[in-house]
Design a protein around this motif. Sequence first.
Motif, PDB file in Angstrom:
ATOM      1  N   LEU A 251      37.796  42.631  16.128  1.00 27.28           N
ATOM      2  CA  LEU A 251      38.279  41.960  14.919  1.00 27.28           C
ATOM      3  C   LEU A 251      37.099  41.619  14.012  1.00 27.28           C
ATOM      4  N   GLN A 252      37.154  42.102  12.760  1.00 25.02           N
ATOM      5  CA  GLN A 252      36.082  41.840  11.811  1.00 25.02           C
ATOM      6  C   GLN A 252      36.503  40.838  10.738  1.00 25.02           C
ATOM      7  N   ASN A 253      37.693  40.922  10.239  1.00 14.80           N
ATOM      8  CA  ASN A 253      38.167  40.012   9.192  1.00 14.80           C
ATOM      9  C   ASN A 253      39.572  39.525   9.538  1.00 14.80           C
ATOM     10  N   GLU A 254      39.802  38.276   9.260  1.00 15.44           N
ATOM     11  CA  GLU A 254      41.145  37.691   9.422  1.00 15.44           C
ATOM     12  C   GLU A 254      41.347  36.668   8.305  1.00 15.44           C
ATOM     13  N   LEU A 255      42.445  36.777   7.611  1.00 12.81           N
ATOM     14  CA  LEU A 255      42.658  35.944   6.433  1.00 12.81           C
ATOM     15  C   LEU A 255      44.157  35.688   6.264  1.00 12.81           C
ATOM     16  N   CYS A 256      44.488  34.453   5.921  1.00 13.13           N
ATOM     17  CA  CYS A 256      45.888  34.107   5.641  1.00 13.13           C
ATOM     18  C   CYS A 256      46.207  34.484   4.192  1.00 13.13           C
ATOM     19  N   LEU A 257      47.229  35.308   4.020  1.00 11.34           N
ATOM     20  CA  LEU A 257      47.663  35.754   2.691  1.00 11.34           C
ATOM     21  C   LEU A 257      49.164  35.555   2.558  1.00 11.34           C
ATOM     22  N   ASP A 258      49.549  34.719   1.621  1.00 16.22           N
ATOM     23  CA  ASP A 258      50.970  34.491   1.375  1.00 16.22           C
ATOM     24  C   ASP A 258      51.476  35.451   0.314  1.00 16.22           C
ATOM     25  N   GLY A 259      52.555  36.134   0.611  1.00 17.73           N
ATOM     26  CA  GLY A 259      53.191  37.005  -0.369  1.00 17.73           C
ATOM     27  C   GLY A 259      52.627  38.396  -0.462  1.00 17.73           C
ATOM     28  N   ALA A 260      51.633  38.763   0.355  1.00 20.28           N
ATOM     29  CA  ALA A 260      51.052  40.107   0.295  1.00 20.28           C
ATOM     30  C   ALA A 260      51.978  41.093   1.001  1.00 20.28           C
ATOM     31  N   ARG A 261      52.017  42.337   0.485  1.00 21.62           N
ATOM     32  CA  ARG A 261      52.902  43.362   1.051  1.00 21.62           C
ATOM     33  C   ARG A 261      52.179  44.689   1.304  1.00 21.62           C
ATOM     34  N   VAL A 262      51.143  45.017   0.513  1.00 18.30           N
ATOM     35  CA  VAL A 262      50.467  46.315   0.604  1.00 18.30           C
ATOM     36  C   VAL A 262      48.961  46.077   0.600  1.00 18.30           C
ATOM     37  N   ILE A 263      48.229  46.868   1.406  1.00 17.04           N
ATOM     38  CA  ILE A 263      46.771  46.737   1.438  1.00 17.04           C
ATOM     39  C   ILE A 263      46.116  48.098   1.258  1.00 17.04           C
ATOM     40  N   GLY A 264      44.834  48.078   0.844  1.00 19.25           N
ATOM     41  CA  GLY A 264      43.993  49.257   0.765  1.00 19.25           C
ATOM     42  C   GLY A 264      42.580  48.870   1.156  1.00 19.25           C
ATOM     43  N   ILE A 265      41.881  49.769   1.864  1.00 20.10           N
ATOM     44  CA  ILE A 265      40.530  49.476   2.364  1.00 20.10           C
ATOM     45  C   ILE A 265      39.547  50.454   1.733  1.00 20.10           C
ATOM     46  N   ASP A 266      38.576  49.904   0.993  1.00 18.73           N
ATOM     47  CA  ASP A 266      37.495  50.700   0.402  1.00 18.73           C
ATOM     48  C   ASP A 266      36.262  50.514   1.294  1.00 18.73           C
ATOM     49  N   VAL A 267      36.062  51.473   2.196  1.00 17.75           N
ATOM     50  CA  VAL A 267      34.983  51.342   3.173  1.00 17.75           C
ATOM     51  C   VAL A 267      33.625  51.428   2.491  1.00 17.75           C
ATOM     52  N   SER A 268      33.461  52.305   1.521  1.00 13.25           N
ATOM     53  CA  SER A 268      32.151  52.500   0.886  1.00 13.25           C
ATOM     54  C   SER A 268      31.677  51.243   0.173  1.00 13.25           C
ATOM     55  N   ASN A 269      32.572  50.473  -0.422  1.00 14.92           N
ATOM     56  CA  ASN A 269      32.197  49.236  -1.114  1.00 14.92           C
ATOM     57  C   ASN A 269      32.512  47.984  -0.295  1.00 14.92           C
ATOM     58  N   GLN A 270      33.036  48.171   0.924  1.00 12.73           N
ATOM     59  CA  GLN A 270      33.365  47.045   1.807  1.00 12.73           C
ATOM     60  C   GLN A 270      34.284  46.031   1.092  1.00 12.73           C
ATOM     61  N   ILE A 271      35.361  46.567   0.521  1.00 14.82           N
ATOM     62  CA  ILE A 271      36.331  45.732  -0.220  1.00 14.82           C
ATOM     63  C   ILE A 271      37.736  46.024   0.300  1.00 14.82           C
ATOM     64  N   ILE A 272      38.512  44.984   0.403  1.00 14.40           N
ATOM     65  CA  ILE A 272      39.932  45.105   0.760  1.00 14.40           C
ATOM     66  C   ILE A 272      40.758  44.630  -0.435  1.00 14.40           C
ATOM     67  N   LEU A 273      41.747  45.416  -0.810  1.00  9.41           N
ATOM     68  CA  LEU A 273      42.695  45.024  -1.847  1.00  9.41           C
ATOM     69  C   LEU A 273      44.054  44.766  -1.204  1.00  9.41           C
ATOM     70  N   ALA A 274      44.630  43.633  -1.540  1.00  6.37           N
ATOM     71  CA  ALA A 274      45.976  43.285  -1.050  1.00  6.37           C
ATOM     72  C   ALA A 274      46.849  42.952  -2.255  1.00  6.37           C
ATOM     73  N   SER A 275      48.011  43.550  -2.291  1.00 12.39           N
ATOM     74  CA  SER A 275      48.911  43.338  -3.423  1.00 12.39           C
ATOM     75  C   SER A 275      50.135  42.532  -2.981  1.00 12.39           C
ATOM     76  N   GLY A 276      50.556  41.638  -3.865  1.00 16.34           N
ATOM     77  CA  GLY A 276      51.753  40.833  -3.597  1.00 16.34           C
ATOM     78  C   GLY A 276      52.087  39.991  -4.801  1.00 16.34           C
ATOM     79  N   ARG A 277      52.761  38.890  -4.555  1.00 15.67           N
ATOM     80  CA  ARG A 277      53.112  37.959  -5.622  1.00 15.67           C
ATOM     81  C   ARG A 277      52.443  36.619  -5.377  1.00 15.67           C
ATOM     82  N   ALA A 278      52.229  35.897  -6.466  1.00 10.26           N
ATOM     83  CA  ALA A 278      51.660  34.561  -6.342  1.00 10.26           C
ATOM     84  C   ALA A 278      52.626  33.657  -5.587  1.00 10.26           C
TER      85      ALA A 278
END
Length: 594
Positions: A251-278
Amino acid sequence: MPSRSRTRGRALHPVVLDDLFEDLVEIDYGQEDQEEGDGQEETDDDGGSEEEDSQGSSDEDDEDEDEDEEEEDQDQQQRQREEFPRVDCEPSTRPRVSAAGAAEERATCPVCMEPWASQGPHRISCIPCGHVYGRSCLERWLNQRGNQSATCPQCSKRFKHKDIINLYAPEVAIPKNELEKEISYLRERNDSLEKKVSHHDKLFEDMTKRQIAMEQRIIDAVSSKRQKVAEHSDRAAYLEPSTSATVNFSLQNELCLDGARVIGIDVSNQIILASGRAAAVGAEPVLTKISMTSAHQPCKIHLPPDTKAVRDMCILPGGSAIFTSLGRKLSLFSMTTDNVVLQCDLPVPGWSCSADVSSSCHIYAGLQNGTILVFDIRQGARPLHSMVGLSTNPIHTLHSVVDNNGCRKILSASAIGPCMWDADDNESRPHLLTGMPNQRVCISLACAPASNDVLVASFRPKVDASEDANASQVYLSQTPTRNVGPGRLGHHTLIRRTGNASFAEGTTCCGNVSEVRMSKSAIIPYGDDQHLLAYGDESLRGVRTWQLPSFGIHADVCSHRQPILDLRYAESSGGGGYLGCLSEEKLQVFRITS
């Protein structure tokens, strides 16, 4: 003869009908009529006194006046005969209104021969002579006579408008023939309704029998299906965990996200995008940008309000991402500026997206109506062309691959199953990679990175509710003999390439799948051309991995309190990769090493 003024007409005293009608009819004279009657009596008394004083001098004048009135009455009677037909009946000395036993002719107006009523314009009324008529007939007769006075159509005695008296009867008789007509109509109506009720009862009985027979056929089909699935489950699905695997999940990252439904992982830039509603109710869609190497708080990026819910996301080389949404948009997002730099309008909501594996400028959008649109981000928001699918089911999964001859291909999945498209020939139609499209529903398709030789399609069962091919399909939940938790018992099928454009089904594994969601799955490469299948199992509320091609259980990676909503694998250029899994409660990212 001395001249003196003549009085045209004599004052008529109100007729007291109480004694005539006894207790059968109530008579309401009204206050105004009584006051006028009293005034007339006083006038008559005064006139009588004057007549007594001048009785001797007026006898001759009275005789002349009587002769004139007789002549006038005769003229009026003659005109009356011409306008109103004479009613051949003698004046009634005791007029009455009967509630039940009156003769039919006594319940009708002698003028219009229509039944009178106890209220309304044609209500029962009488005049001082005692004859009874409908009030509207008397008023019409007065109007024709100049609205001053008229004679009774039966006895020719004079009356004025103020002399018309309303009679208040508790009930007015209705002609028997009208009642008989009404009774006859109601009987016919009742017979018709009884026939209809009998017909409907018969139809309902037939429908009930057909429904019982159909339910029995469904029960038999389900029982047969359960038996086959249980037998196959005992052979393949519940194998002992393999001891030869050398893949590790940390396990490298763990985060509580309310309302998220879709994720994407950009390994080259070490960024995670999560989409959802506020978090707020009815809030606009947001992107959450998370650094995989920094402890800083995630960055919330608000998307345009017309974007609506994001259905799929794909990371592009160079620090950008594309995503399709239910707002009929295909959006290009820059992770450098944290802005949407391009929005392409779609004819229907987008369900999936992918970037061309050989050209990052070409992107694909899988639509809700079963078509694929091809875009070139260098040429603006208009699509280059569209490709029509085999059905109108939503395309929930897209993968861009290259075959053994270097030709660009598109792998897609919809309810009918996985398909392959020729990206270089937009006129060609796709072809199914598996059989039995009408017996199961494809809910996920995983593709090995940088190759399309190994695929895994996930299905849930579908049972035909009728022998008719055009009948609607009924999806039945399967309940195996052992406790497998929530969800539905489905299966995962390995698909291997057998030629340049041909595929064949291989081993099958049973597992718990979602009854409503199009769940995501991923193939994880490791070692020397070996692969694992990762899938969000409904019974575990976490991710289970299987070894391919044997489908031996490898490990249960993580456990959540809620079902897994999205699952993504991203390969690292330095070896290994990352597996991200998202539920309603949290996001977890695992580092994979072998």
